[in-house]
Scaffold this motif. Structure first.
Motif, mmCIF file in Angstrom:
data_model
loop_
_atom_site.group_PDB
_atom_site.id
_atom_site.type_symbol
_atom_site.label_atom_id
_atom_site.label_comp_id
_atom_site.label_asym_id
_atom_site.label_seq_id
_atom_site.Cartn_x
_atom_site.Cartn_y
_atom_site.Cartn_z
ATOM 1 N N ARG A 1 0.818 -1.197 0.000
ATOM 2 C CA ARG A 1 0.000 0.000 0.000
ATOM 3 C C ARG A 1 0.862 1.263 0.000
ATOM 4 N NH1 ARG A 1 -5.325 1.164 3.011
ATOM 5 N NH2 ARG A 1 -4.498 2.805 4.328
ATOM 6 N N ALA A 2 1.962 1.212 0.777
ATOM 7 C CA ALA A 2 2.834 2.392 0.874
ATOM 8 C C ALA A 2 3.362 2.785 -0.502
ATOM 9 C CB ALA A 2 3.988 2.114 1.831
ATOM 10 N N GLY A 3 3.755 1.780 -1.293
ATOM 11 C CA GLY A 3 4.278 2.063 -2.622
ATOM 12 C C GLY A 3 3.214 2.707 -3.496
ATOM 13 N N ALA A 4 1.991 2.198 -3.395
ATOM 14 C CA ALA A 4 0.901 2.752 -4.187
ATOM 15 C C ALA A 4 0.662 4.211 -3.802
ATOM 16 C CB ALA A 4 -0.369 1.928 -3.978
ATOM 17 N N VAL A 5 0.766 4.505 -2.510
ATOM 18 C CA VAL A 5 0.565 5.878 -2.045
ATOM 19 C C VAL A 5 1.636 6.803 -2.620
ATOM 20 C CG1 VAL A 5 0.658 7.379 -0.017
ATOM 21 C CG2 VAL A 5 -0.641 5.250 0.062
ATOM 22 N N LEU A 6 2.908 6.375 -2.547
ATOM 23 C CA LEU A 6 3.993 7.217 -3.056
ATOM 24 C C LEU A 6 3.811 7.473 -4.553
ATOM 25 C CD1 LEU A 6 7.165 5.829 -1.219
ATOM 26 C CD2 LEU A 6 5.632 7.669 -0.542
ATOM 27 N N ARG A 7 3.463 6.416 -5.281
ATOM 28 C CA ARG A 7 3.277 6.578 -6.726
ATOM 29 C C ARG A 7 2.092 7.484 -7.040
ATOM 30 N NH1 ARG A 7 6.268 3.089 -9.926
ATOM 31 N NH2 ARG A 7 7.511 1.695 -8.632
ATOM 32 N N ALA A 8 1.030 7.343 -6.257
ATOM 33 C CA ALA A 8 -0.150 8.190 -6.482
ATOM 34 C C ALA A 8 0.225 9.655 -6.293
ATOM 35 C CB ALA A 8 -1.270 7.801 -5.520
#
Lengths: 303, 238
Positions: free
Chosen positions: A161-168
């Motif tokens: 989830r953290a990676g998705a947040v950073l990419r978003a």
């Protein structure tokens, strides 16, 4: 053999440096500050092993924590600036760190010699490895252990989830806010983790070169730090590794026989690589092929 | 019953006040539409409600809770989701990753897959393209994705900022059909539009904003009877 171990060491440390910029770039922030965090890690870890007599591993972790903390402090003002202005601000920070070490003296007597950082002359005799009888091979192994740990950590983060947040955040800040993502937390933690990773890289670098000085940590190094992930592509940490091998292994070492012409070709090849593979050496397509080939992530789904 | 009450909101960019004391209310279970020309403050109001911009003063009450000046994540958490102007999907994420991003604040992660499934049921095109980058979708598909992404937060109130912008007439009709459908299923909708004709077919109540102030407040019938609005927004011959 030592030459190859030496090359492995350089590639390993530069991979760590590149990965430290990778996570910040994911949030869409272009940072020229990574050489500064790298320098903080190098000097602090060096002082802890040389002056305080610590073992390298705790010294490295403390140095990385300090670098991460400073990065966190840099992250907050960085929130207010974007794009080119962030490049200017982080460049200024990196130079401030370099000039700090240029002016910083802290020497103590050890036996009949003075040790410790000495301003413009640098910090000599960071001799943890030779004093403890590590061979070049041991050092290379040690470095690649940390490369593996950091790469695995970021690989996992990327898929969480953290990676998705950073990419978003990196793709569209407004849209990220509209789904409830905390921009401040995302950007500052990317900076902090990036600073921590750069600190580890710097700590290792100081110990295998045994002699560091402010000039090692200038804008050129900072530029390399972001060039690796950008050239390698932001789809995966593997891109950064491949870009370091390409630049340090092939362009810097492999083309040495060209003499002074090498530098010219160096720039041209990077421009060529970026044109042929605009989304990085390893883009989503290569990654999908790799996944199919090795059937990675069959159980984990397509997160 | 007003679910959203906005009272005397002032939002400024530096010294320039884009909203000069806006008051309005959105009734529960209805579609409320805000009309107005470019630069009137429509998007500013949407961003202020959703917590992306902070108002200088004024109150925003949603279900009795004060949301003025609260960060976007609190507003989304309370059940207010924004479909931003120009869609703003995450272009380099797949359709499905965009939907997951919309469920970012959900505590009940276990129910997310079934919500994604019901989005696909509503928009079969999105299911066909679930592995595709959102940036490669057509404008209409991106709008459907943006709406779906907002729905993933299971909002009680859906804010939609010009969903018809830049879309072909047939697609616009599709979008408005969906707006009505969502409303029939119980979602309260606050819509910003410039397409007054389309809005007239779905909205239950209208506000008109000009230069940061509400200048009209009334039912669709009242709006159609107003000569000034007729001339400026409905374009009918006098």
């Amino acid at each position: 053999m030592d030459f190859y171990f030496g090359l492995l060491q350089i590639i390993g440390v530069h991979t760590i440096l590149g990965l430290s910029a990778y996570i910040v770039l994911l949030t869409g922030q272009v940072t020229i500050a990574q050489a500064g965090f790298f320098a903080i890690g190098a000097y602090i870890a060096g002082m802890l092993t040389v002056l305080a007599g610590w073992h390298l591993v705790p010294a490295m972790l403390v140095a990385a924590l300090v670098a991460g903390f400073v990065a966190c402090l840099v992250g907050f003002p960085a929130l207010r600036v974007k794009g080119l202005m962030l490049v200017v601000a982080t460049t200024a920070f990196g130079e401030a760190v370099r000039l700090f070490w240029f002016n910083f003296d802290y020497q103590i007597a050890k036996g009949d010699v003075q040790v410790g950082p000495l301003g413009g002359e640098g910090f000599k005799q960071i001799r943890f490895f030779p004093e403890n009888g590590w061979t070049t091979g041991d050092v290379a192994l040690f470095i690649w252990f940390w490369v593996a740990v950091i790469m695995a950590g970021l690989w996992w983060m990327d898929r969480s989830r953290a990676g998705a947040v950073l990419r978003a955040v990196g793709e569209d800040e407004l849209a990220a806010q509209s789904v409830g993502i905390n921009l401040t937390a995302a950007k500052v933690s990317a900076f902090a983790v990036g600073g921590f990773i750069a600190g580890i890289g710097g700590a290792i670098y100081a110990h295998y070169t045994t002699h560091i000085e402010h000039a090692n940590f200038g804008v050129i190094l900072a530029t390399f730090a972001i060039a690796y992930p950008i050239l390698g592509g932001l789809s995966s940490v593997l891109g950064t590794l491949l870009a370091v091998i390409f630049i340090q292994g092939f362009l810097v070492e492999g083309l040495r026989f060209l003499g002074d012409w090498r530098n010219l070709l160096f720039g041209a090849l990077i421009v060529l690589a970026m044109n042929v593979r605009p989304r990085g050496l390893i883009d989503e397509r290569v990654l999908n092929t790799l996944r199919r080939t090795f059937s990675i992530g069959q159980g984990g789904g397509n997160a | 019953m007003a679910v959203l009450e906005i009272n005397d909101i002032v939002t400024a960019y530096g010294k320039i006040e884009a909203l000069k004391g806006v008051s309005l209310s959105v009734a529960e279970g209805k579609i409320t539409c805000l009309l107005g020309p470019n630069g009137a403050g429509k998007t500013t109001l949407m961003m202020t409600i959703s917590g992306i911009l902070k108002p200088q003063r004024g109150a925003i009450r949603f279900n009795g809770q004060d949301l003025a000046g609260k960060p976007a994540r609190t507003v989304v958490g309370q059940g207010v989701a924004l479909v931003p102007e120009n869609r703003l999907v995450f272009p380099e994420m797949t359709v499905e990753e965009n939907l997951k991003a919309g469920a970012y604040l959900r505590r009940d992660a276990g129910k997310v897959p079934s919500d994604i499934a019901s989005v696909y049921e509503r928009f079969p095109r999105l299911q066909e393209r679930r592995e595709q980058y959102a940036g490669t979708l057509s404008g209409g598909e991106q709008q459907m994705l943006a709406i779906s992404r907002a729905l993933m937060a299971r909002p009680k109130l859906l804010l939609m900022d010009e969903p018809s912008l830049g879309l072909a007439p047939l697609i616009v009709e599709d979008i408005f059909r969906i707006v009505r459908e969502l409303n029939n299923e119980g979602t309260t909708i606050f819509l910003v539009e410039q397409n007054a004709h389309m809005a007239l077919q779905v909205a239950h109540h209208f506000y008109l904003i000009e230069q940061g102030k509400i200048v009209f407040d009334g039912s669709p019938d009242e709006m159609e009877e107003d000569e000034v609005i007729k001339r400026a927004y409905l374009g009918s011959k006098v």
